[in-house]
Write a protein that holds these residues in place. Structure first.
Motif, mmCIF file in Angstrom:
data_model
loop_
_atom_site.group_PDB
_atom_site.id
_atom_site.type_symbol
_atom_site.label_atom_id
_atom_site.label_comp_id
_atom_site.label_asym_id
_atom_site.label_seq_id
_atom_site.Cartn_x
_atom_site.Cartn_y
_atom_site.Cartn_z
ATOM 1 N N PRO A 39 57.990 42.849 49.131
ATOM 2 C CA PRO A 39 56.771 42.498 48.745
ATOM 3 C C PRO A 39 55.921 43.014 49.690
ATOM 4 O O PRO A 39 56.499 43.334 50.878
ATOM 5 C CB PRO A 39 56.550 41.286 48.315
ATOM 6 C CG PRO A 39 57.691 40.544 48.927
ATOM 7 C CD PRO A 39 58.918 41.415 49.019
ATOM 8 N N ASN A 40 54.585 43.366 49.578
ATOM 9 C CA ASN A 40 53.767 43.632 50.566
ATOM 10 C C ASN A 40 53.712 42.711 51.862
ATOM 11 O O ASN A 40 53.700 41.427 51.257
ATOM 12 C CB ASN A 40 52.062 44.205 49.945
ATOM 13 C CG ASN A 40 52.404 45.099 48.904
ATOM 14 O OD1 ASN A 40 51.527 45.025 47.996
ATOM 15 N ND2 ASN A 40 53.122 46.177 49.123
ATOM 16 N N ALA A 41 53.528 43.122 53.125
ATOM 17 C CA ALA A 41 53.382 42.386 54.062
ATOM 18 C C ALA A 41 54.525 41.359 54.505
ATOM 19 O O ALA A 41 54.598 40.378 55.162
ATOM 20 C CB ALA A 41 52.166 41.495 54.019
ATOM 21 N N ALA A 42 55.865 41.782 53.865
ATOM 22 C CA ALA A 42 56.927 41.056 53.862
ATOM 23 C C ALA A 42 57.819 41.411 55.349
ATOM 24 O O ALA A 42 58.686 40.740 55.677
ATOM 25 C CB ALA A 42 58.050 41.212 52.994
ATOM 26 N N GLY A 43 57.401 42.421 55.942
ATOM 27 C CA GLY A 43 58.088 43.081 57.233
ATOM 28 C C GLY A 43 58.733 44.380 57.022
ATOM 29 O O GLY A 43 59.755 44.480 57.818
ATOM 30 N N LYS A 44 58.647 45.111 55.875
ATOM 31 C CA LYS A 44 59.383 46.098 55.379
ATOM 32 C C LYS A 44 59.364 47.334 56.639
ATOM 33 O O LYS A 44 60.322 47.616 56.982
ATOM 34 C CB LYS A 44 58.588 46.692 54.154
ATOM 35 C CG LYS A 44 59.457 47.810 53.422
ATOM 36 C CD LYS A 44 59.004 47.858 52.106
ATOM 37 C CE LYS A 44 57.514 48.372 51.828
ATOM 38 N NZ LYS A 44 57.208 49.563 52.259
ATOM 39 N N THR A 45 58.160 47.627 57.060
ATOM 40 C CA THR A 45 58.245 48.659 58.070
ATOM 41 C C THR A 45 58.619 48.496 59.125
ATOM 42 O O THR A 45 59.088 49.215 59.929
ATOM 43 C CB THR A 45 56.656 49.306 57.794
ATOM 44 O OG1 THR A 45 56.252 49.798 56.338
ATOM 45 C CG2 THR A 45 56.423 50.480 58.683
#
Lengths: 282, 268
Positions: A39-45
């Motif tokens: 999900p958004n802001a999970a640390g993906k990038t």
């Protein structure tokens, strides 16, 4: 030995209160195709950048833990070694263009030229990357005049021309039309086995054709790691990322009390027809 | 509200990108522009918001001919959220980014703050008002760009891949905003590769193929035509296909599919 190994990685950006990666551990083997959903802001990038060796960088260091490739932590790699071993393609392709190439062909050649490869080898690599990314007809175009989807294909081509062992893609197919996406997946399948591909995605459907191992990254940790079926059926995955369209339809039938107990919700169109027919018979 | 009349366009020194484009969009419509990479979708958006001028033909927005109207004037009538929101964000705080547009429209004081608070609520970023937009995650940045446009209350909204990178929560916000805007009479135009999103939210589809209009139809009619979806190079949403496989009446969304299936299998 695992190809890329993340061990107890705890990382926060300077001045941030909360960590982005909260004691994350995971390992990837050579030749794996992995989709990391988040999900958004999970640390993906942030995780993508760690896996690609772009971190640690200056003040951006882990408070604990590290990431290694071939058993060697990133700080022990030279930039040239790393660039030939792992390539990262980010979300905004136009930011990835070198800005010093006048044609698509030159843009793709930029990386291999910097490895000081012989001209014949550079040309062979460019031709192959043009084919994989469906760019042959655009080889002479100025990269900055391409459409968004075409630029995305170009940044993937430029990464492939480095012949990395690991390719890390942040939302790789979000901007591609279905023909380009299917071509890209088919061409990846045709590359020599052994290339490890790790894709980061918010959308569920694009990765189903691309990856065999799925994970859910949530609040800086990998919360589930397994088959697409396991991960997409995980409650936290459904809560944060929703369901595929066919799973959603089956779910609503189940909510109405008409989906047979024990019959799994189908994830893809390919299996949905049979599941729905089975449900109709029940 | 928006009228495109026999428009042709080519970039300087290039081949024609768009030929013979004509359509109009009414208030409250949600029009999705679809087509392959390089079909001319984003170029068409740039013609609608006046960043480019047609080589021939006219584009009229809210009664204004884009050829006679400066872009900064037109921007009050047609708001654009571009593909890469980081390229349109230029203030150091989310609050100021949202305030910029309405301030140009002369809004000040309590009225301005009320407008900002309303928009922050709609995009779900009330708690982020004092943060730097570029410190936010990609989806929140996209919502900030959307908010900065909503704050001007333009009668036409242009959204280029607005669904990209959004998780379930952010997607629900975006979909609610699109629905509210259409309900309020805004004309919403989306460029979109996510056909599930188009199926759920668009009332009409304009398909481009090689710079020409390949289809201009209500969403259901478009997706149920194999010939047109193939010509436009777009994927048919799974619920449409599955309904066909199962012999159910045509549907667009998972919920509609479930409802038709339940109606068809009422007595087991």
């Amino acid at each position: 030995m695992a190809l890329i190994k993340v061990e107890d990685l705890f990382f926060r950006y300077p001045q941030a209160k909360a960590p982005v990666l909260d004691g994350l551990s995971v390992a990837f083997e050579q030749g794996e195709r992995v989709a990391i959903l988040a999900p958004n802001a999970a640390g993906k990038t942030t995780l993508a950048r760690w896996l690609a060796g772009l971190y640690p960088d200056g003040g951006l260091v882990a408070e604990r833990g590290h990431v290694s490739m071939d058993g060697k932590p990133w700080p022990q790699w030279s930039a040239a070694e790393r660039a030939a071993a792992v390539q990262f393609v980010g979300q905004v392709p136009s930011q990835q263009l070198t800005g010093c190439a006048f044609t698509v062909y030159e843009e793709i050649a930029f990386g291999p030229c910097n490895l000081a490869l012989p001209e014949g080898e550079v040309r062979a690599r460019v031709e192959q990357a043009l084919a994989v990314c469906n760019l042959k007809h655009l080889a002479k175009r100025d990269p900055f005049t391409l459409s968004g989807g075409e630029q995305q294909r170009l940044s993937i081509a430029a990464a492939l021309a480095m012949q990395p062992r690991v390719l890390i893609l942040d939302e790789p197919t979000s901007n591609l039309d279905p023909e380009s996406r299917d071509d890209f997946i088919a061409q990846l399948d045709a590359l020599p086995a052994g290339l490890t591909v790790i894709v980061f995605e918010v959308a569920l459907r694009p990765s189903l054709g691309l990856a065999r191992r799925f994970m859910l990254l949530d609040e800086g940790r990998i919360v589930v790691d397994g088959t697409p079926e396991t991960v997409l059926a995980h409650p936290r995955c459904i809560e944060t990322l929703g369901m595929t369209a066919v799973a959603r339809a089956a779910f609503e039938i189940r909510e109405a009390g008409r989906w047979p107990e024990g019959l799994a919700l189908p994830l893809t169109l390919a299996v949905a027809e049979q599941s729905f027919r089975e449900a109709a018979r029940a | 509200m928006l009228d495109v009349a026999s428009v042709d366009f080519a970039y300087p020194g290039g081949n024609p990108v768009l030929s013979d484009i004509a359509f109009s969009v009414r208030r409250g419509e949600v029009l999705a522009i679809v087509g392959r990479n390089g079909a001319g979708k984003s170029t068409l958006l740039r013609l609608l918001n006046g960043l480019r001028q047609p080589a021939s033909g006219t584009v009229t927005v809210d009664g204004l001919n884009t050829a006679d109207t400066p872009v900064h004037v037109l921007a009050h009538h047609i708001g654009t959220v571009f593909q890469a929101p980081e390229q349109q964000i230029f203030n150091a705080k989310v609050h100021d980014e949202i305030a910029f547009g309405p301030r140009q429209q002369g809004l000040t004081g309590a009225a301005l703050e009320a407008r900002i608070a309303e928009v922050l609520g709609r995009i779900g970023l009330a708690d982020a008002a004092q943060l730097h937009p570029l410190d936010l995650d990609a989806a929140a940045r996209r919502l900030v760009a959307l908010g900065s446009v909503l704050a001007m209350k333009p009668p036409v909204l242009l959204l280029d891949e607005p669904q990209r990178g959004l998780d379930a929560n952010a997607m629900a916000r975006l979909e609610a905003i699109v629905a509210e805007e259409a309900e309020a009479g805004t004309c919403v135009i989306l460029v979109c590769h996510d056909m599930d999103f188009v199926a759920r939210r668009a009332s009409r589809v304009l398909a481009l193929a090689q710079g020409r209009i390949a289809a201009d139809l209500p969403t259901l009619d478009f997706f149920t035509s194999d010939e047109l979806t193939r010509k436009a190079g777009v994927e048919v949403p799974d619920p449409v296909e599955l309904a066909r496989f199962l012999g159910l009446p045509p549907v667009l969304t998972p919920s509609a599919l479930a409802a038709k299936w339940l109606a068809d299998h009422r007595s087991a």
